[in-house]
Design an enzyme around this catalytic site. Structure first.
Site, PDB file in Angstrom:
ATOM      1  N   ASP A  34       0.765  -1.243   0.000  1.00 33.79           N
ATOM      2  CA  ASP A  34       0.000   0.000   0.000  1.00 33.79           C
ATOM      3  C   ASP A  34       0.801   1.302   0.000  1.00 33.79           C
ATOM      4  O   ASP A  34       0.555   2.179  -0.798  1.00 33.79           O
ATOM      5  CB  ASP A  34      -0.952   0.025   1.212  1.00 33.79           C
ATOM      6  CG  ASP A  34      -1.890  -1.181   1.243  1.00 33.79           C
ATOM      7  OD1 ASP A  34      -1.640  -2.164   0.519  1.00 33.79           O
ATOM      8  OD2 ASP A  34      -2.866  -1.137   1.997  1.00 33.79           O
TER       9      ASP A  34
ATOM     10  N   GLU B 161       1.209  -9.282  11.586  1.00 31.39           N
ATOM     11  CA  GLU B 161       0.966  -8.929  10.177  1.00 31.39           C
ATOM     12  C   GLU B 161       2.297  -8.713   9.452  1.00 31.39           C
ATOM     13  O   GLU B 161       2.491  -9.162   8.333  1.00 31.39           O
ATOM     14  CB  GLU B 161       0.104  -7.659  10.135  1.00 31.39           C
ATOM     15  CG  GLU B 161      -0.345  -7.241   8.753  1.00 31.39           C
ATOM     16  CD  GLU B 161      -1.214  -5.988   8.773  1.00 31.39           C
ATOM     17  OE1 GLU B 161      -1.361  -5.368   9.860  1.00 31.39           O
ATOM     18  OE2 GLU B 161      -1.745  -5.614   7.708  1.00 31.39           O
TER      19      GLU B 161
END
Ligand code: GLC
Length: 430
Positions: free
Chosen positions: A169, A399
């Site tokens: 991202d 994550e």
């Protein structure tokens, strides 16, 4: 770092528990709270882990994603199966008007790669062949969609029109192209991600304004995918994304060949060959790796990110660049304690905590180690898998991780981290 057999058993049990806990029946959420829906590349990669628990369920994960493919071949990056208030931007912001709401942008097309692995490792051969065969035309349609809508001049490489499409991202790769997107008119909004995770580990407000502005522009065009490439102020040709598409095309061709679908095999092989030939145009001599090409600006991007290392995953064995790229991966990894940082630590913009601007991600490592093994660097590949396992054993199923000290970052009890642990445990034995 290494793990003991006891660690491995514990890791396996914990990974399975996490996948079960995030399993909503026909799809898996990445993690509770932060990401409460089905994400495209997460699901495909998670299927690799599910295959160790339940082969039927692994195929279902990918089938569910493709059940929400649009008529034009597009496969969305998020499927909003159920309501959840904990995520922004939700279905009303995307406004794609689908029966089950979805986003209107896509994500790295790992489906072909993952499906081949599911098929080749399945123990129920008959069921795997039938379900794989049924998915082939769907993946072929998605790849065709990419070439038609994201490569209108038939260069062989496709552009992404939103940083989120890359799966990385907030990478430095997008900084300049994103800076040219005016945030004017974006309006007020409330982010949800920073209520789950420390803001220092997430993209900034300036980035978020522009992410949303792009969504608004595309929504204003009624999500007519044929019109977006021309209209988008952001169009970047990412070597990582294209490597994934090329590799998936190669894997799709192999599956189609094995399952007697010659037309699909021929088309996919053609896409892979065109992509490979064009990839050479993304080689950045100064960086010693591949780099993004900013299609709006007409120039290569000065950014030594992991995206430019991923082509190892797609280059043909014996390719002249493969040895150079493997060496480059070694150099970048030597600058961190844990492989593979998502950005070169030697770059002053490297940020060890902030998402895709430095931290390491096991899913990216999965592709890098595959590329290393494919080109004969089996020890280097195994070392990456072992380090990932040891990291999770000590720091949990985060994550992403700080590549300098292994600190766990972002969300916890993460599905794709769990799936990669199951993958790595198997890969070091294969
Ligand atoms: C973030 C990641 C993206 C991933 C999603 C769900 O947006 O950057 O790659 O698909 O989270 O896990």
């Amino acid at each position: 770092m290494t793990t003991s057999p006891r660690d491995d058993d514990r890791l396996r049990a914990e990974a399975i528990a996490i996948l079960r806990e995030n399993d909503l029946g026909a799809y898996t959420i990445p993690t509770k709270g932060l990401y409460p829906f089905q994400w495209n590349w997460d699901s495909c990669l998670v299927a690799l882990g599910l295959a160790r628990i339940d082969e039927d369920r692994a195929f279902r994960e990918i089938e569910t994603l493709f059940a929400h493919q649009w008529e034009d071949g597009f496969v969305p990056h998020i499927v909003f199966h159920a309501d959840a208030q904990s995520y922004f931007p939700g279905p009303d912001v995307w406004d794609t008007r689908r029966a089950t709401p979805t986003s209107g942008i896509t994500q790295p097309p790992v489906a072909g790669f993952c499906l081949r692995r599911l098929y080749e490792t399945a123990s129920d051969r008959e069921a795997a062949a039938a379900r794989t065969k049924a998915l082939l035309p769907r993946i072929a349609a998605w790849h065709r969609w990419f070439h038609a809508t994201r490569d209108p001049e038939a260069t062989g490489l496709v552009a992404i029109l939103h940083p989120w499409e890359s799966g990385r991202d907030n990478s430095m790769d997008w900084d300049e192209a994103l800076a040219r997107v005016s945030p004017e008119g974006v309006g007020e909004y409330v982010r949800r991600d920073t209520s789950h995770v420390d803001a220092a580990q997430r993209p900034t407000k300036a980035e978020y304004d522009r992410y949303l502005r792009l969504v608004q522009i595309f929504r204003g065009l009624g999500w007519d995918h044929g019109a977006l490439h021309e209209a988008s102020p952001f169009k970047v040709v990412d070597p990582g994304f294209n490597a994934i598409l090329i590799r998936s095309a190669e894997d799709l061709a192999a599956l189609a060949e094995a399952l007697d679908e010659p037309a699909i095999a021929e088309e996919a092989a053609r896409h892979a060959a065109a992509g490979r030939a064009a990839l050479e145009g993304l080689w950045h001599e100064g960086l010693g790796q591949y780099a993004c090409f900013d299609r709006a600006a007409g120039a290569l991007v000065e950014s030594a990110s992991i995206g430019g290392l991923l082509p190892l995953f797609a280059l043909e064995p014996g390719h002249a660049r493969a040895a150079v790229l493997a060496k480059r991966i070694e150099t970048v990894c030597a600058r961190a304690r844990h492989p593979v940082p998502s950005h070169d630590p030697a770059d002053p913009r490297f940020d060890r905590l902030r998402y895709w601007r430095g931290p390491l991600w096991l899913v990216a490592n999965r592709m890098i180690l595959d590329g290393l093994a494919r080109h004969g660097h089996v020890d280097a590949a195994t070392a990456i898998a072992r380090d990932g396992l040891a990291l999770v054993a000590r720091r949990g199923f985060a994550e992403y991780f700080d590549p300098l000290d292994g600190r766990p970052l972002g969300g916890g009890r993460f599905s794709w981290t769990a799936a990669m642990v199951l993958e790595f445990l198997d890969l070091i034995e294969e």
